[in-house]
Each structure stands twice: as structure tokens, then as C-alpha cells.
Design a protein around this motif. Structure first.
Motif, short mmCIF file in Angstrom:
data_model
loop_
_atom_site.label_atom_id
_atom_site.label_comp_id
_atom_site.label_asym_id
_atom_site.label_seq_id
_atom_site.Cartn_x
_atom_site.Cartn_y
_atom_site.Cartn_z
N GLN A 18 0.87 -1.18 0.00
CA GLN A 18 0.00 0.00 0.00
C GLN A 18 0.91 1.23 0.00
OE1 GLN A 18 -2.01 0.98 3.72
NE2 GLN A 18 -0.82 -0.57 4.84
N GLU A 19 0.36 2.32 -0.51
CA GLU A 19 1.11 3.56 -0.53
C GLU A 19 0.20 4.63 0.05
OE1 GLU A 19 4.23 5.43 -3.71
OE2 GLU A 19 2.28 4.80 -4.45
N GLY A 20 0.66 5.35 1.05
CA GLY A 20 -0.22 6.35 1.65
C GLY A 20 0.54 7.31 2.54
N GLU A 21 -0.21 8.28 3.07
CA GLU A 21 0.37 9.35 3.87
C GLU A 21 0.65 8.86 5.29
OE1 GLU A 21 -1.87 12.93 3.42
OE2 GLU A 21 -0.75 13.98 4.99
N GLU A 22 1.79 9.27 5.80
CA GLU A 22 2.20 8.84 7.14
C GLU A 22 2.80 10.03 7.89
OE1 GLU A 22 5.02 5.17 8.39
OE2 GLU A 22 3.59 4.78 6.80
N GLY A 23 2.58 10.04 9.18
CA GLY A 23 3.17 11.07 10.02
C GLY A 23 3.65 10.43 11.31
N VAL B 240 4.53 7.00 2.08
CA VAL B 240 5.39 5.85 2.39
C VAL B 240 4.74 4.57 1.88
CG1 VAL B 240 6.50 4.53 4.26
CG2 VAL B 240 6.24 6.99 4.49
N LYS B 241 5.56 3.70 1.30
CA LYS B 241 5.07 2.38 0.88
C LYS B 241 5.22 1.41 2.04
CE LYS B 241 5.95 2.24 -4.06
NZ LYS B 241 6.98 1.96 -5.06
N ARG B 242 4.17 0.65 2.31
CA ARG B 242 4.19 -0.38 3.37
C ARG B 242 3.46 -1.61 2.86
NH1 ARG B 242 7.61 1.37 7.55
NH2 ARG B 242 6.99 3.41 8.32
N ARG C 84 0.17 -0.57 8.49
CA ARG C 84 1.09 0.58 8.38
C ARG C 84 1.63 0.96 9.75
NH1 ARG C 84 2.12 4.34 4.83
NH2 ARG C 84 0.65 3.55 3.30
N CYS C 85 0.74 0.97 10.72
CA CYS C 85 1.10 1.35 12.08
C CYS C 85 2.06 0.34 12.71
CB CYS C 85 -0.19 1.46 12.88
SG CYS C 85 -0.04 2.49 14.30
N PHE C 86 1.79 -0.95 12.53
CA PHE C 86 2.70 -1.99 13.04
C PHE C 86 4.12 -1.75 12.51
CE2 PHE C 86 -0.81 -5.52 13.47
CZ PHE C 86 -1.08 -5.10 14.76
N CYS C 87 4.23 -1.54 11.20
CA CYS C 87 5.55 -1.36 10.58
C CYS C 87 6.24 -0.09 11.09
CB CYS C 87 5.41 -1.26 9.06
SG CYS C 87 4.80 -2.77 8.31
N HIS C 88 5.48 1.00 11.15
CA HIS C 88 6.02 2.29 11.59
C HIS C 88 6.56 2.19 13.03
CE1 HIS C 88 5.65 6.88 11.86
NE2 HIS C 88 5.87 6.50 13.11
N LEU D 80 13.12 6.11 11.54
CA LEU D 80 11.95 6.99 11.43
C LEU D 80 11.34 6.84 10.04
CD1 LEU D 80 13.32 10.26 13.10
CD2 LEU D 80 11.74 8.60 14.09
N TYR D 81 10.03 7.08 9.95
CA TYR D 81 9.35 6.95 8.65
C TYR D 81 9.94 7.89 7.62
CZ TYR D 81 6.73 11.32 8.61
OH TYR D 81 6.39 12.66 8.53
#
Ligand code: CO
Length: 154
Positions: A82-87, A98-100, A126-130, A139-140
Motif C-alpha cells: 500500500q502507498e499512503g500518507e504517514e506522520g 510511504v510504501k508499506r 502501516r502502524c505496526f511497521c512504523h 523513522l518513517y
């Protein structure tokens, strides 16, 4: 329980590798309880212990379907992308693409030391990976393919 101060980017602790938790004692439980209070106050979806300055392999995640406490977590399986916005609460005012993996399975201990299995897709994956990246000092921001420009920066 208490709200702890969130460490922000520029503090070298964020780049350090966290240590394996060996004692599942009252001190760990207090850390987990404080992390929960801190996450709720910050309106975030995940927090790693290093973000409150504690170099232990401890992560909490709550994407809206209940709080998960992950001690010594390991990603055991990933599928698709997946590709999406991350903070990140430690990188205030920024976000980037970020790709996850789309699906992630995690093995982790709970606050009593029992090994459990967790599975997540989309935001939870996404959260698990981050958060698990935080435990290895990553850091992301090092995965960002494109920064998102916020209105107030124009
Ligand atoms: Co973060």
C-alpha cells in the motif's frame, strides 16, 4: 498514570536501537499505562517507548478498534503493498508518502509475557511497521517517497 513528554526529531535517542524486555513487572506496566495516556492525549494511532525516551522494545497501537500492547514485537509475515500518507508524533507538522505492506502479521508478548499473534491490514499494518521501525531507530522519514505539503507551509 501520567502523560510523558514526547521526544522529537533531532534528539539522538530516536536513532538508537531499543533493548529486549525481559522483566514483565510493575515498572513495565506503568510504562504501558503512561504510554496509553500519552497516546490518547496526543490523538495518535501508535507510540513506541523510545518516543518517550525509554529504549525498550515496547509499542502500543490503537487505530480505533482497541488498544494493542506489543512487547518485543516481530513481523512474521507481510503481503501485498500500500502507498499512503504517514506522520509521526516525534516529527510534528510533517507528513509524507510511504510504501508499506498491505497486510502484516506480528508476533509479540503481552504485558504478562505471553506470546500472542496479531494481524492487521491497511492503517493497522502501516502502524505496526512504523512503530516496530522505531524500535530499530528508524523513522518513517527515511522511507518517504514524496513529502506532503501542508497548507500553512505555502
Ligand atoms: Co512514529
Amino acid at each position: 498514570m501520567a502523560i510523558r513528554k514526547i521526544v522529537t526529531v533531532g534528539d539522538p535517542v530516536l536513532n538508537k536501537k531499543s533493548r529486549t524486555v525481559e522483566k514483565f513487572d510493575a515498572r513495565l506496566h506503568a510504562l504501558l499505562d503512561d504510554m496509553k495516556d500519552t497516546l490518547v492525549k496526543s490523538d495518535g494511532v501508535g507510540l513506541a517507548a523510545v518516543q518517550v525516551g525509554v529504549l525498550k522494545r515496547v509499542v502500543i497501537v490503537d487505530v480505533g478498534d482497541g488498544l494493542i500492547e506489543l512487547i518485543n514485537p516481530e513481523i512474521t509475515y507481510t503481503e501485498d503493498e500500500q502507498e499512503g500518507e504517514e506522520g509521526c508524533l516525534s516529527v510534528p507538522g510533517k507528513s509524507g508518502i510511504v510504501k508499506r505492506p498491505m497486510t502484516v502479521k506480528v508476533r509479540a508478548q503481552n504485558r504478562d509475557g505471553k506470546w500472542c499473534l496479531y494481524s492487521g491490514t491497511e492503517l493497522k499494518a502501516r502502524c505496526f511497521c512504523h512503530e516496530i521501525d522505531h524500535l530499530d531507530g528508524i523513522l518513517y522519514t527515511s522511507h518517504v517517497t514524496k513529502w506532503v505539503v501542508h497548507k500553512d507551509e505555502k
